[in-house]
Design an enzyme around this catalytic site. Structure first.
Site, mmCIF file in Angstrom:
data_model
loop_
_atom_site.group_PDB
_atom_site.id
_atom_site.type_symbol
_atom_site.label_atom_id
_atom_site.label_comp_id
_atom_site.label_asym_id
_atom_site.label_seq_id
_atom_site.Cartn_x
_atom_site.Cartn_y
_atom_site.Cartn_z
ATOM 1 N N ASP A 15 59.517 -37.044 15.896
ATOM 2 C CA ASP A 15 58.602 -35.910 15.830
ATOM 3 C C ASP A 15 59.188 -34.751 15.020
ATOM 4 O O ASP A 15 58.453 -33.995 14.382
ATOM 5 C CB ASP A 15 58.257 -35.440 17.237
ATOM 6 C CG ASP A 15 57.219 -36.334 17.905
ATOM 7 O OD1 ASP A 15 56.733 -37.283 17.244
ATOM 8 O OD2 ASP A 15 56.894 -36.099 19.088
ATOM 9 N N GLY A 16 60.518 -34.602 15.025
ATOM 10 C CA GLY A 16 61.144 -33.557 14.221
ATOM 11 C C GLY A 16 60.896 -33.774 12.738
ATOM 12 O O GLY A 16 60.601 -32.823 11.994
ATOM 13 N N SER B 45 56.378 -26.797 25.529
ATOM 14 C CA SER B 45 55.515 -26.275 26.594
ATOM 15 C C SER B 45 55.492 -27.195 27.807
ATOM 16 O O SER B 45 55.551 -26.745 28.954
ATOM 17 C CB SER B 45 54.094 -26.070 26.054
ATOM 18 O OG SER B 45 53.226 -25.611 27.068
ATOM 19 N N ALA C 163 61.222 -20.060 32.690
ATOM 20 C CA ALA C 163 62.004 -19.562 33.826
ATOM 21 C C ALA C 163 61.583 -18.146 34.214
ATOM 22 O O ALA C 163 62.396 -17.209 34.181
ATOM 23 C CB ALA C 163 63.507 -19.612 33.498
ATOM 24 N N SER D 133 57.838 -29.211 28.739
ATOM 25 C CA SER D 133 59.145 -29.214 29.399
ATOM 26 C C SER D 133 59.350 -28.009 30.305
ATOM 27 O O SER D 133 60.205 -28.030 31.191
ATOM 28 C CB SER D 133 60.271 -29.278 28.357
ATOM 29 O OG SER D 133 60.411 -28.049 27.677
ATOM 30 N N ASN E 146 53.534 -27.111 16.463
ATOM 31 C CA ASN E 146 53.750 -27.273 17.905
ATOM 32 C C ASN E 146 53.657 -25.961 18.675
ATOM 33 O O ASN E 146 52.803 -25.798 19.530
ATOM 34 C CB ASN E 146 55.113 -27.913 18.171
ATOM 35 C CG ASN E 146 55.040 -29.417 18.270
ATOM 36 O OD1 ASN E 146 53.969 -30.009 18.215
ATOM 37 N ND2 ASN E 146 56.191 -30.057 18.401
#
Length: 289
Positions: A75-76, A187, A208, A189, A143
Site C-alpha cells: 500500500d505504501g 484511522s 490516545a 489502528s 489515506n
C-alpha cells in the site's frame, strides 16, 4: 497501450522483489504495449536486473502520458504512485507483493489473469476521494491527514471546527482525518470505523485522547475542517499519507476534499467486502487447521 510501472525503491533491493519486477515486466510485454519504468526504480536494482529490464522498458524521469499506472508492492508503493499520478486522470492498478494490501489488493499470484482482464477490457474503475490541505502549498493525501505531537512529553490541544462551527478541543496525542480509502489504514489502528470506498464522508479519529468520551466522528466530505493547535513545544507534525513536516503552532490547518478523484482499477466481481473478509480474516475460526 502505454503503461507506467512503479515499485518500491530501497538502498538494497531484495532478490525476491527484483525477481517479481522482472516477472511483471515480462508478463506485461506479452501484450502490445509500451512499458515505462521510472529511472529511480531502474537504477535501484542490481546490474543483472537492469540488463534484463532494459530491452523491455523505456525509462522516464517525469511521468509521460500513459493509459495505466501499475503499482507493484504494498500500500505504501500505491500511495507513492498515486502522488506521482496526481490529477492526470491516469487509472492505477495495485499488484500486491507486500503484506496486507487494501489498496494493492490484486494478489501477485493473480497477475497473469488480471493482465488478461485488463487487455480485454474486463475491469472496473472506482473513483477515490482525496484530502487537501494548504500549508506552504497545496498538498493532497489519499489515506489521511494526521496531526501529531512532535515530542514524547506532552499531548496536543486541537481546536476543531467543522464549516466554521466549533466541534470540540481534542486533548490527545493527535488527530487523524481520513478518507474512506484511509479508513482501513491509520484511522482503523486508532479505533476509527471502516467506511466503504464510495461513502461521501470523512472520519475524524483522535489518537490516545485524554477524555475517554472522545470518539471517532464521521462528517460529510464537503465539510471544511479547520484545526488550531496548542502545544507546549510550540510545534507539531502534519503527516500526509505518512510524509511529515514540522509546523509552528501559529499555523492553522484547513482540511477539505480535493478537487479531483483518483481512478483505481478493480477486477470485476471482486468487491470491497470480499477484500475485508480476506484481509481482516472475518469469519475465520483460528481453532480450525
Amino acid at each position: 497501450m502505454k503503461i507506467a510501472l512503479f515499485g518500491s525503491t530501497f538502498p538494497e533491493y531484495t532478490p525476491q522483489a527484483e525477481s517479481q519486477m522482472i516477472i511483471v515486466c515480462e508478463a506485461v510485454k506479452q501484450y502490445p504495449v509500451e512499458l515505462y519504468l521510472s529511472d529511480t526504480l531502474f537504477y535501484s536494482v542490481s546490474r543483472f536486473t537492469q540488463d534484463t529490464l532494459r530491452p523491455l522498458c523505456l525509462l522516464f524521469d517525469e511521468l509521460p502520458p500513459v493509459d495505466l499506472a501499475l503499482s507493484v508492492g504494498g500500500d505504501g508503493t500505491f500511495l507513492r504512485t498515486a502522488a506521482v499520478v496526481g490529477n492526470s486522470d491516469i487509472p492505477v492498478l495495485g499488484i500486491n507483493t507486500g503484506r496486507l494490501g487494501f489498496l494493492a489488493d490484486v494478489n501477485f499470484s493473480d497477475l497473469k489473469e488480471t493482465l488478461h482482464e485488463i487487455f480485454t477490457g474486463e475491469y472496473e474503475i472506482e473513483e477515490r476521494s482525496l484530502l487537501e490541505i494548504a500549508v506552504d502549498e497545496p498538498n493532497r493525501a489519499l489515506n489521511e491527514v494526521a496531526i501529531l505531537k512532535q515530542d514524547t512529553a506532552s499531548m496536543l490541544t486541537i481546536h476543531t471546527y467543522i464549516n466554521n462551527d466549533f466541534l470540540t478541543s481534542y486533548q490527545a496525542d493527535g488527530l487523524v482525518v481520513a478518507t474512506p480509502t484511509g479508513s482501513t489504514a491509520y484511522s482503523l489502528s486508532v479505533g476509527g470505523p471502516i467506511l466503504v470506498p464510495s461513502s461521501p464522508s470523512f472520519v475524524l479519529s483522535p489518537i490516545a485522547p485524554h477524555n475517554l468520551t472522545s470518539r471517532p466522528l464521521i462528517v460529510q466530505d464537503d465539510a471544511k475542517i479547520k484545526l488550531r493547535i496548542e502545544s507546549r513545544s510550540n510545534s507539531f507534525l502534519v503527516s500526509l499519507d505518512g510524509q511529515s513536516q514540522v509546523c509552528h503552532v501559529r499555523t492553522e490547518i484547513e482540511v477539505k476534499k480535493a478537487d479531483y478523484m483518483l481512478k483505481v482499477v478493480k477486477r470485476k466481481g471482486h468487491t470491497f467486502y470480499e477484500t475485508l473478509r480476506d484481509k481482516l480474516m472475518w469469519g475465520v475460526d483460528v481453532r480450525r487447521k
